[in-house]
Design a protein around this motif. Sequence first.
Motif, short mmCIF file in Angstrom:
data_model
loop_
_atom_site.label_atom_id
_atom_site.label_comp_id
_atom_site.label_asym_id
_atom_site.label_seq_id
_atom_site.Cartn_x
_atom_site.Cartn_y
_atom_site.Cartn_z
N GLY A 184 0.82 -1.21 0.00
CA GLY A 184 0.00 0.00 0.00
C GLY A 184 0.85 1.26 0.00
N GLU A 185 1.93 1.23 0.79
CA GLU A 185 2.84 2.38 0.84
C GLU A 185 3.52 2.58 -0.51
N LEU A 186 3.88 1.49 -1.15
CA LEU A 186 4.51 1.58 -2.48
C LEU A 186 3.56 2.21 -3.49
N PHE A 187 2.29 1.82 -3.45
CA PHE A 187 1.30 2.42 -4.35
C PHE A 187 1.10 3.90 -4.04
N ASP A 188 1.14 4.28 -2.76
CA ASP A 188 1.03 5.69 -2.39
C ASP A 188 2.19 6.50 -2.97
N ILE A 189 3.39 5.95 -2.89
CA ILE A 189 4.58 6.64 -3.41
C ILE A 189 4.48 6.79 -4.93
N PHE A 190 4.13 5.72 -5.62
CA PHE A 190 4.00 5.80 -7.09
C PHE A 190 2.90 6.79 -7.48
N GLY A 191 1.79 6.76 -6.77
CA GLY A 191 0.70 7.69 -7.07
C GLY A 191 1.11 9.13 -6.86
N SER A 192 1.84 9.39 -5.78
CA SER A 192 2.32 10.75 -5.52
C SER A 192 3.34 11.19 -6.56
N ALA A 193 4.19 10.28 -6.98
CA ALA A 193 5.19 10.61 -8.01
C ALA A 193 4.51 10.97 -9.32
#
Length: 50
Positions: free
Chosen positions: A8-17
């Motif tokens: 979930g954190e990885l998806f948050d980071i990609f989404g923010s990027a």
Amino acid sequence: MSTRTKIGELFDIFGSAIAAASAVEARRQPKARDLRTLGIDPERFRQIRQ
């Protein structure tokens, strides 16, 4: 930290990027939340000039 949380954190980071890159490409200020997720200080980011 469970695997589910890490993913979930990885998806948050990609989404923010993606959101921040899109905003910059459109010559808009990225959302502070997205910048903080990426480890970027929003106040310092605002000081960047082209």
